[in-house]
Design an enzyme around this catalytic site. Structure first.
Site, PDB file in Angstrom:
ATOM      1  N   GLN A 116       0.894  -1.312  -0.184  1.00 36.21           N
ATOM      2  CA  GLN A 116      -0.040   0.153   0.113  1.00 36.21           C
ATOM      3  C   GLN A 116       0.988   1.120   0.084  1.00 36.21           C
ATOM      4  OE1 GLN A 116      -2.242  -0.838   3.709  1.00 36.21           O
ATOM      5  NE2 GLN A 116      -0.479  -1.139   4.665  1.00 36.21           N
ATOM      6  N   ASP A 164      -7.214  -5.622  14.310  1.00 37.73           N
ATOM      7  CA  ASP A 164      -7.014  -4.192  14.004  1.00 37.73           C
ATOM      8  C   ASP A 164      -6.543  -3.706  12.568  1.00 37.73           C
ATOM      9  OD1 ASP A 164      -6.198  -1.494  14.356  1.00 37.73           O
ATOM     10  OD2 ASP A 164      -4.667  -1.728  15.876  1.00 37.73           O
ATOM     11  N   PRO A 177      -5.011  -4.461   1.040  1.00 41.06           N
ATOM     12  CA  PRO A 177      -4.776  -5.412   2.088  1.00 41.06           C
ATOM     13  C   PRO A 177      -5.328  -6.140   3.088  1.00 41.06           C
ATOM     14  CG  PRO A 177      -3.377  -3.590   2.262  1.00 41.06           C
ATOM     15  CD  PRO A 177      -4.375  -3.401   1.223  1.00 41.06           C
TER      16      PRO A 177
END
Lengths: 285, 285
Positions: free
Chosen positions: A35, A160, A167
């Protein structure tokens, strides 16, 4: 006349709504294997981490997200000792979990090493727990990690994650939640971030349905985060056996509060589970 | 290539934060004796009323504000019969109060007749209660109205004001809250809108201090409103004698819920009073 460049960051929500934040400086920009990673110094929220252009955390309001995702499950479990955090590479969730002396081991399983490096450099107050002796940093794929994990061995799993695009997408599947349930003990608890109160019904329903595929009991809860879309976020706690959310451990909460919680307290431990009618209707329909 | 004009409304909060809403059309623009009045058709929130350029209400999320400012005090009062609404010219508060059969009379005291006219034309679903036989519309100054009101005569006073700048400023003074207290019966309740959870401490402290000048008991509460600054709003309920917020009238709530409440329910009647530590600290400091 002085000409001064003014930087603004805009997050465009899909329905013609924007959040705009005045920026002082771009501190970091790069593309990892997974990312884009940006760190911006904002005028109002201090430093802000962006993944694929979306706000992940800011210095000023990160406490809400991190207190909510960690203390709610930790205090609803009688004796959390072994914990896995999936995602959470900024370290904020680990920092809060470390306030619980009962917790002996936290595996932080983050897919993107660049997130950890950047946060340790630019967000030292958030990332400070990552190198604690009780924390095992595992840079790798959380889905594979949970699939391969010893069954019936964990007390808490905290998902989390980023949003269910990019992703983080696989961390919202029914198959993933089933493998989390397999790895948890019978009294174990999972919590995942589950998008915003005002998100479109299909997004919320999909998460709710998929969590319910892995767990018989599902407990969504909400809190105020001004830099997240529409200002109110949700998490979903889930368990195999029913839990009584009014019966959390108050004595342990009092000890944790003494460490300086900025959001959570006794009233909110049940108050966050009080959900508006329109949100409950969206989850069900 | 087709060139299409794209309209955006931006509300600039003072600390380098903006809310942006895509607009389809400007339906109304004028200046009353008190303020500018705009109605914009937005992409995401339907029609939106702006006073002096600030969002007052939108079709899509108005239910939160209006349910919270009306049902919380009405259900915390044993038998509300005589009610005054100060401000509230859009009619939403009156619409919700009319769901309570106990209420015999509502005086709607709005300073700006243009607000009422515009809302009756552009927000018929919000304004529909204004012409109800139980409602007395009084276009005039709410401060003078309360000062001259018979003492010890009202059950509820709802201060549905704009922000503490412009025409709404005087509705946030200690003197005004004292005159409200004078007009209320001994078991009467006041509620005022009291700005956002994330507002600067001095703004919140001033309101809290001034309400406390008029009332011995002060009960702030919060809810999620995405078009208001930072997404979470607060109201403050106040009384002369202590009230037990856990002891609201559940039977009456059940009847009201059957009329189709989109936000409020039994859990939230106490849940909205559960306040984050950082907000409680701001009110006190």
């Amino acid at each position: 006349m002085k000409l001064v460049m003014q930087l603004w960051y805009y997050e465009d929500y899909e329905d013609g709504v924007k959040l705009g934040l005045a920026a002082k400086e771009v501190l970091f920009r790069d593309k990892s294997d997974f990312q884009t990673v940006d760190v911006i110094e904002t005028e109002s929220y201090g430093r802000m981490l962006l993944l694929d252009g979306l706000v992940m955390t800011t210095d000023k309001d990160e406490f809400v997200y991190h207190e909510l995702i960690s203390h709610v499950p930790a205090l609803n479990h009688k004796k959390p000792e072994r914990v896995v955090v999936i995602g959470g590479g900024d370290g904020g969730t680990v920092r809060e979990l470390l306030k619980h002396p009962e917790i002996k081991e936290i595996v932080l399983c983050e897919i993107d090493g660049m997130v950890v490096e950047v946060c340790e450099k630019y967000f030292p107050e958030i990332a400070k727990g990552i190198r604690d002796p009780r924390v095992k940093l595992n840079i790798g794929d959380g889905i594979a990690y949970m699939e391969e994990h010893e069954a019936n061995s964990l007390d808490l799993v905290i998902v989390d994650s980023t949003d269910p695009i990019g992703p983080g997408e696989g961390l919202f599947s029914g198959a993933f939640y089933k493998s989390v349930a397999r790895a948890l003990k019978s009294d174990g608890l999972m919590v995942c971030q589950s998008e915003g109160l005002w998100h479109p019904a299909p997004v919320l329903q999909r998460i709710h349905k998929n969590v319910s595929a892995g767990f018989a009991h599902v407990y969504p809860y909400i809190a105020s985060i001004p830099t997240y879309p529409k200002g109110t976020w949700s998490w979903t706690m889930a368990s195999k056996n029913a839990i009584d959310i009014k019966n959390f451990d108050k004595a342990r909460l009092n000890k944790i509060e003494a460490t300086g919680l900025k959001y959570m307290n006794e009233d909110l431990m049940t108050g966050v589970f009080a959900l508006p009618n329109f949100f409950k209707a969206k989850l069900k329909s």
